[in-house]
Design a protein around this motif. Structure first.
Motif, PDB file in Angstrom:
ATOM      1  N   ASN A 449       0.825  -1.217   0.000  1.00 27.01           N
ATOM      2  CA  ASN A 449       0.000   0.000   0.000  1.00 27.01           C
ATOM      3  C   ASN A 449       0.859   1.266   0.000  1.00 27.01           C
ATOM      4  OD1 ASN A 449      -2.980  -0.572   0.138  1.00 27.01           O
ATOM      5  ND2 ASN A 449      -2.234  -2.008   1.684  1.00 27.01           N
ATOM      6  N   ARG A 450       1.987   1.218   0.705  1.00 27.50           N
ATOM      7  CA  ARG A 450       2.888   2.387   0.699  1.00 27.50           C
ATOM      8  C   ARG A 450       3.467   2.608  -0.694  1.00 27.50           C
ATOM      9  NH1 ARG A 450       4.232   0.657   6.044  1.00 27.50           N
ATOM     10  NH2 ARG A 450       3.587   2.274   7.512  1.00 27.50           N
ATOM     11  N   LYS A 451       3.832   1.508  -1.368  1.00 22.50           N
ATOM     12  CA  LYS A 451       4.348   1.647  -2.739  1.00 22.50           C
ATOM     13  C   LYS A 451       3.312   2.302  -3.642  1.00 22.50           C
ATOM     14  CE  LYS A 451       7.514  -2.201  -3.304  1.00 22.50           C
ATOM     15  NZ  LYS A 451       8.079  -3.116  -4.258  1.00 22.50           N
ATOM     16  N   VAL A 452       2.062   1.865  -3.488  1.00 19.56           N
ATOM     17  CA  VAL A 452       0.987   2.436  -4.314  1.00 19.56           C
ATOM     18  C   VAL A 452       0.838   3.923  -3.997  1.00 19.56           C
ATOM     19  CG1 VAL A 452      -1.510   2.412  -4.727  1.00 19.56           C
ATOM     20  CG2 VAL A 452      -0.245   0.252  -4.625  1.00 19.56           C
ATOM     21  N   GLU A 453       0.825   4.259  -2.703  1.00 15.22           N
ATOM     22  CA  GLU A 453       0.674   5.680  -2.338  1.00 15.22           C
ATOM     23  C   GLU A 453       1.797   6.523  -2.940  1.00 15.22           C
ATOM     24  OE1 GLU A 453       0.326   5.933   1.962  1.00 15.22           O
ATOM     25  OE2 GLU A 453      -1.704   5.085   1.929  1.00 15.22           O
ATOM     26  N   ALA A 454       3.024   6.011  -2.898  1.00  7.26           N
ATOM     27  CA  ALA A 454       4.168   6.779  -3.420  1.00  7.26           C
ATOM     28  C   ALA A 454       4.052   6.942  -4.937  1.00  7.26           C
ATOM     29  CB  ALA A 454       5.470   6.084  -3.044  1.00  7.26           C
ATOM     30  N   GLU A 455       3.667   5.875  -5.621  1.00 10.30           N
ATOM     31  CA  GLU A 455       3.582   5.944  -7.088  1.00 10.30           C
ATOM     32  C   GLU A 455       2.445   6.882  -7.522  1.00 10.30           C
ATOM     33  OE1 GLU A 455       5.743   4.827  -9.033  1.00 10.30           O
ATOM     34  OE2 GLU A 455       4.831   4.831 -11.030  1.00 10.30           O
ATOM     35  N   VAL A 456       1.333   6.806  -6.825  1.00  5.61           N
ATOM     36  CA  VAL A 456       0.197   7.685  -7.157  1.00  5.61           C
ATOM     37  C   VAL A 456       0.637   9.145  -7.041  1.00  5.61           C
ATOM     38  CG1 VAL A 456      -2.063   8.455  -6.321  1.00  5.61           C
ATOM     39  CG2 VAL A 456      -1.600   6.017  -6.573  1.00  5.61           C
ATOM     40  N   ALA A 457       1.353   9.464  -5.954  1.00  3.85           N
ATOM     41  CA  ALA A 457       1.818  10.848  -5.761  1.00  3.85           C
ATOM     42  C   ALA A 457       2.811  11.220  -6.866  1.00  3.85           C
ATOM     43  CB  ALA A 457       2.456  10.989  -4.385  1.00  3.85           C
ATOM     44  N   ALA A 458       3.709  10.298  -7.198  1.00  3.65           N
ATOM     45  CA  ALA A 458       4.733  10.605  -8.211  1.00  3.65           C
ATOM     46  C   ALA A 458       4.096  10.869  -9.580  1.00  3.65           C
ATOM     47  CB  ALA A 458       5.727   9.450  -8.308  1.00  3.65           C
ATOM     48  N   LEU A 459       2.964  10.237  -9.837  1.00  2.30           N
ATOM     49  CA  LEU A 459       2.305  10.401 -11.147  1.00  2.30           C
ATOM     50  C   LEU A 459       1.290  11.542 -11.140  1.00  2.30           C
ATOM     51  CD1 LEU A 459       1.749   6.615 -12.056  1.00  2.30           C
ATOM     52  CD2 LEU A 459       3.518   8.158 -12.931  1.00  2.30           C
ATOM     53  N   GLY A 460       1.219  12.279 -10.036  1.00  4.73           N
ATOM     54  CA  GLY A 460       0.291  13.411  -9.972  1.00  4.73           C
ATOM     55  C   GLY A 460      -1.143  12.985  -9.742  1.00  4.73           C
ATOM     56  N   GLY A 461      -1.340  11.805  -9.159  1.00  2.99           N
ATOM     57  CA  GLY A 461      -2.703  11.309  -8.931  1.00  2.99           C
ATOM     58  C   GLY A 461      -3.137  11.492  -7.487  1.00  2.99           C
ATOM     59  N   SER A 462      -4.234  10.838  -7.130  1.00  4.39           N
ATOM     60  CA  SER A 462      -4.729  10.911  -5.754  1.00  4.39           C
ATOM     61  C   SER A 462      -5.442   9.607  -5.415  1.00  4.39           C
ATOM     62  CB  SER A 462      -5.681  12.097  -5.588  1.00  4.39           C
ATOM     63  OG  SER A 462      -6.574  12.129  -6.668  1.00  4.39           O
ATOM     64  N   LYS A 463      -5.583   9.382  -4.109  1.00  5.62           N
ATOM     65  CA  LYS A 463      -6.130   8.103  -3.653  1.00  5.62           C
ATOM     66  C   LYS A 463      -7.370   8.345  -2.819  1.00  5.62           C
ATOM     67  CE  LYS A 463      -4.810   5.483  -0.138  1.00  5.62           C
ATOM     68  NZ  LYS A 463      -4.226   4.472   0.748  1.00  5.62           N
ATOM     69  N   GLY A 464      -8.423   7.566  -3.064  1.00  2.00           N
ATOM     70  CA  GLY A 464      -9.625   7.637  -2.234  1.00  2.00           C
ATOM     71  C   GLY A 464      -9.310   7.128  -0.831  1.00  2.00           C
ATOM     72  N   LEU A 465     -10.136   7.526   0.136  1.00  4.22           N
ATOM     73  CA  LEU A 465      -9.798   7.253   1.538  1.00  4.22           C
ATOM     74  C   LEU A 465     -10.751   6.266   2.204  1.00  4.22           C
ATOM     75  CD1 LEU A 465      -8.864  10.925   2.577  1.00  4.22           C
ATOM     76  CD2 LEU A 465      -7.300   9.021   2.090  1.00  4.22           C
ATOM     77  N   TYR A 466     -11.472   5.452   1.411  1.00  2.00           N
ATOM     78  CA  TYR A 466     -12.434   4.539   2.042  1.00  2.00           C
ATOM     79  C   TYR A 466     -11.769   3.311   2.641  1.00  2.00           C
ATOM     80  CZ  TYR A 466     -12.055   1.495  -2.050  1.00  2.00           C
ATOM     81  OH  TYR A 466     -11.576   0.667  -3.022  1.00  2.00           O
ATOM     82  N   SER A 467     -10.465   3.129   2.337  1.00  2.00           N
ATOM     83  CA  SER A 467      -9.786   1.924   2.787  1.00  2.00           C
ATOM     84  C   SER A 467      -8.570   2.330   3.620  1.00  2.00           C
ATOM     85  CB  SER A 467      -9.405   1.108   1.552  1.00  2.00           C
ATOM     86  OG  SER A 467      -8.821  -0.118   1.920  1.00  2.00           O
ATOM     87  N   THR A 468      -7.626   1.410   3.812  1.00  2.00           N
ATOM     88  CA  THR A 468      -6.465   1.726   4.640  1.00  2.00           C
ATOM     89  C   THR A 468      -5.567   2.747   3.963  1.00  2.00           C
ATOM     90  OG1 THR A 468      -5.463  -0.202   3.636  1.00  2.00           O
ATOM     91  CG2 THR A 468      -6.311  -0.474   5.859  1.00  2.00           C
ATOM     92  N   SER A 469      -4.921   3.598   4.768  1.00  2.00           N
ATOM     93  CA  SER A 469      -3.951   4.567   4.257  1.00  2.00           C
ATOM     94  C   SER A 469      -2.768   4.609   5.215  1.00  2.00           C
ATOM     95  CB  SER A 469      -4.573   5.964   4.166  1.00  2.00           C
ATOM     96  OG  SER A 469      -5.584   5.971   3.196  1.00  2.00           O
ATOM     97  N   PHE A 470      -1.622   4.946   4.680  1.00  2.00           N
ATOM     98  CA  PHE A 470      -0.392   4.901   5.481  1.00  2.00           C
ATOM     99  C   PHE A 470       0.363   6.225   5.460  1.00  2.00           C
ATOM    100  CE2 PHE A 470      -1.605   0.628   4.544  1.00  2.00           C
ATOM    101  CZ  PHE A 470      -1.263  -0.092   5.670  1.00  2.00           C
ATOM    102  N   TYR A 471      -0.266   7.288   4.967  1.00  2.00           N
ATOM    103  CA  TYR A 471       0.414   8.579   4.831  1.00  2.00           C
ATOM    104  C   TYR A 471       0.896   9.115   6.183  1.00  2.00           C
ATOM    105  CZ  TYR A 471      -1.976   8.884   0.295  1.00  2.00           C
ATOM    106  OH  TYR A 471      -2.430   8.652  -0.970  1.00  2.00           O
ATOM    107  N   SER A 472       2.036   9.822   6.150  1.00  2.00           N
ATOM    108  CA  SER A 472       2.405  10.624   7.320  1.00  2.00           C
ATOM    109  C   SER A 472       1.417  11.798   7.366  1.00  2.00           C
ATOM    110  CB  SER A 472       3.826  11.162   7.183  1.00  2.00           C
ATOM    111  OG  SER A 472       3.837  12.142   6.154  1.00  2.00           O
ATOM    112  N   ALA A 473       1.312  12.430   8.532  1.00  2.00           N
ATOM    113  CA  ALA A 473       0.373  13.560   8.646  1.00  2.00           C
ATOM    114  C   ALA A 473       0.766  14.666   7.664  1.00  2.00           C
ATOM    115  CB  ALA A 473       0.348  14.077  10.076  1.00  2.00           C
ATOM    116  N   ASP A 474       2.065  14.911   7.520  1.00  2.00           N
ATOM    117  CA  ASP A 474       2.493  15.993   6.615  1.00  2.00           C
ATOM    118  C   ASP A 474       2.091  15.692   5.166  1.00  2.00           C
ATOM    119  OD1 ASP A 474       3.524  17.388   8.667  1.00  2.00           O
ATOM    120  OD2 ASP A 474       5.628  16.888   8.269  1.00  2.00           O
TER     121      ASP A 474
END
Ligand SMILES: Cc1cc2nc3c(=O)[nH]c(=O)nc-3n(C[C@H](O)[C@H](O)[C@H](O)COP(=O)(O)OP(=O)(O)OC[C@H]3O[C@@H](n4cnc5c(N)ncnc54)[C@H](O)[C@@H]3O)c2cc1C
Length: 509
Positions: A449-474
């Motif tokens: 999931n962290r890999k997906v979050e990083a790749e989504v950010a790198a590609l200028g995308g965004s992730k829905g929040l209905y499931s688990t997330s691992f982002y730092s607060a910042d």
């Protein structure tokens, strides 16, 4: 699969009922007239709102709050509500802290009024799309976007960003809301609309997940439907070819001459991707049926053409929860025959998954068999169209789960929605993937999931929040507009009665 030829109007869509106007043509927002509730309905509703406000005010100060809702489509699991005398325990409590008081919202689970002339409806915030679609189809109308799972509610889809195959044409569910009555965290009931005192709340409500307040009623636009949808499944041998075709549909509204009233896709592998393009149709030479022995997602690999009634089209993914019914054996023809039809529904499968999660059954079985633990990778992400092929290649190499659902979208509004970073005028594809992947040795939960979050950010995308997330607060607040959210939180829930967005969506409060 192909049943009788038919040219009549079925599933509640009758000749007399079909709405005025070309199917798929919503009225321009500027001419949507106000909808008046019939007087008795209005009086009942006002009484229910007053009772809700009173029961909210009566909750002990500082006590956390949750909706006493019987269904949920969240994938952040919680403990169920504690039973209280005389009340059946809900199947799943929706996205709020364990032990929190359950707010009775049963008065807001129905359609209050459909106005065929205005092509609009007033709907209780916790009404399921199954009930909403049934009520509007009777008039030959449907909401501009109908999420695929029957028990998703209008309020859940608006505060949690639903999506469906009309989203390239019609945007997201919140973009056809014209007014919302919201019970705010500080206990008021306000009407939020695109203009006026609470316009900021109206625009900040999408992606707030019940952390600013709860929508108790919503006025929404509807569009006329035809009785059938004519599907064509187009196959592509590379992500690049598929994305080019989506670009063509976004520009022309059709593909190879087939009108794209609906478009979504299924990727079985990098060299086997299908786009399913649907056009409203008044006739159907035959009708597909995926509520019985046949499974919809397998059908996209079959004959290139299909016809479904509009109702069967709307729920084509629900019967098998996309493909996620597979682990229950329901796609095995023998088990399928024995599995009662009424239990072939997404909410039944989800309840089974919730039970499994609560009791750790699959995890124990996996460990007992000496197999590596598995990580649940259950997400929907949106990637700008020109980076989508890269995303699919990353996903195949790094996660390797299939099928993947593709749903193109573009905002309907020419203004951004402050809490979710999609840009007006830009086409995106939503990729949905829902399953588990074995963890490599030494890696813990969150690896994929962290890999997906990083790749989504790198590609200028965004992730829905209905499931688990691992982002730092910042990272989270940089993505989801921390300052804008803080302003709304202080204006509508100054005492923090409701959980904060980060606490709820990442920390699991
Ligand atoms: C396998 C899978 C596939 C999915 N596929 C799709 C899809 O194809 N299309 C799609 O649109 N979505 C999809 N979803 C996501 C789903 O739309 C969201 O989880 C949505 O928020 C669920 O809405 P719900 O009504 O079930 O709300 P719940 O699950 O009950 O609650 C979701 C959140 O919304 C809040 N909420 C609920 N009602 C209200 C209200 N009236 N006012 C304010 N806040 C409220 C709750 O507090 C909670 O935080 C999928 C989810 C899964 C697990």
């Amino acid at each position: 699969m192909q049943s009788q030829a038919c040219d009549g109007r079925e599933d509640g869509v009758t000749d007399a009922a079909v709405g005025e106007g070309r199917p798929g043509s919503a009225r321009p927002r500027s001419v949507v007239p106000a909808v008046q509730l019939p007087p008795t309905v209005a009086a009942e509703h006002q009484a229910a709102v007053a009772a809700l406000r009173e029961s909210y005010a009566a909750l002990p100060p500082g006590a956390p709050v949750r909706l006493a809702k019987r269904t949920s489509n969240l994938f952040r699991f919680r403990d169920p509500l504690p039973r209280s005398p005389g009340r059946r325990a809900p199947r799943e409590a929706a996205g709020s802290p364990a032990g929190a008081a359950g707010l009775d919202i049963s008065a807001f689970t129905r359609v209050l009024h459909v106005d065929p002339a205005a092509q609009a409806a007033v709907v209780g915030g916790m009404t399921t799309y199954e009930n909403l679609a049934d009520a509007t189809l009777r008039h030959g109308l449907m909401p501009l976007v109908v999420p695929q799972l029957k028990t998703i509610t209008l309020g859940g889809a608006v505060s949690g960003l639903g999506i469906e195959s009309t989203s390239l044409r019609n945007g997201l569910p919140h973009e056809s809301v014209t007014a919302m009555e919201i019970l705010t965290g500080d206990g008021r009931v306000v009407t939020a609309a695109p203009d006026g005192e609470h316009a900021g709340l109206f625009r900040g409500f999408p992606n707030s997940y019940g952390t600013l307040g709860y929508a108790v009623s919503l006025t929404i636009e509807l569009e006329p439907v035809a009785p059938f949808v004519h599907l064509r499944h187009f196959r592509f041998a590379s992500p690049e070819a598929c994305m080019d075709a989506i670009g063509e549909i976004a520009a022309a509204g059709s593909l190879n001459g087939h009108r794209a009233d609906f478009v979504d896709g299924t990727a079985f592998g990098l060299d086997e991707i299908y786009l399913t393009v649907g056009a409203y149709s008044d006739v159907a030479p035959w009708r597909g049926d995926y509520t019985g022995q046949h499974v919809y997602y397998q059908s996209v690999r079959g004959p290139r053409e299909d016809f479904l009634t509009i109702r069967d089209y709307l729920w084509r993914w629900d019967t098998d929860w996309f493909w996620c019914s597979r682990p229950f054996g329901v796609q095995n023809p023998v088990i399928r025959r024995l599995w009662p039809r009424r239990y072939r529904r997404s909410d039944v499968y989800r309840a089974l998954v919730a039970f499994d999660r609560r009791h750790g059954l699959s995890d124990t079985l996996t460990a007992n068999r000496g197999r590596p633990p598995r990580e649940a990778v259950i997400q929907d992400v949106e990637i700008p169209l020109d980076r989508c092929a890269e995303f699919l290649r990353f996903f195949a190499a790094e996660v390797g789960m299939s099928p993947v659902w593709l749903c193109p979208l573009a905002l309907r509004s020419d203004q951004p929605w402050p809490l979710y970073p999609l840009k007006p005028g830009q086409a995106y594809v939503n990729f949905g993937f829902w399953g588990t992947v074995p963890l490599p040795p030494g890696c813990g939960d969150g690896h994929y999931n962290r890999k997906v979050e990083a790749e989504v950010a790198a590609l200028g995308g965004s992730k829905g929040l209905y499931s688990t997330s691992f982002y730092s607060a910042d990272d989270f607040w940089a993505t989801y507009n921390g300052p804008g959210y803080a302003r709304l939180k202080s204006a509508y829930d100054g005492d923090g009665r409701l959980a904060g967005l980060y606490e709820k969506c990442v920390r699991g409060r």
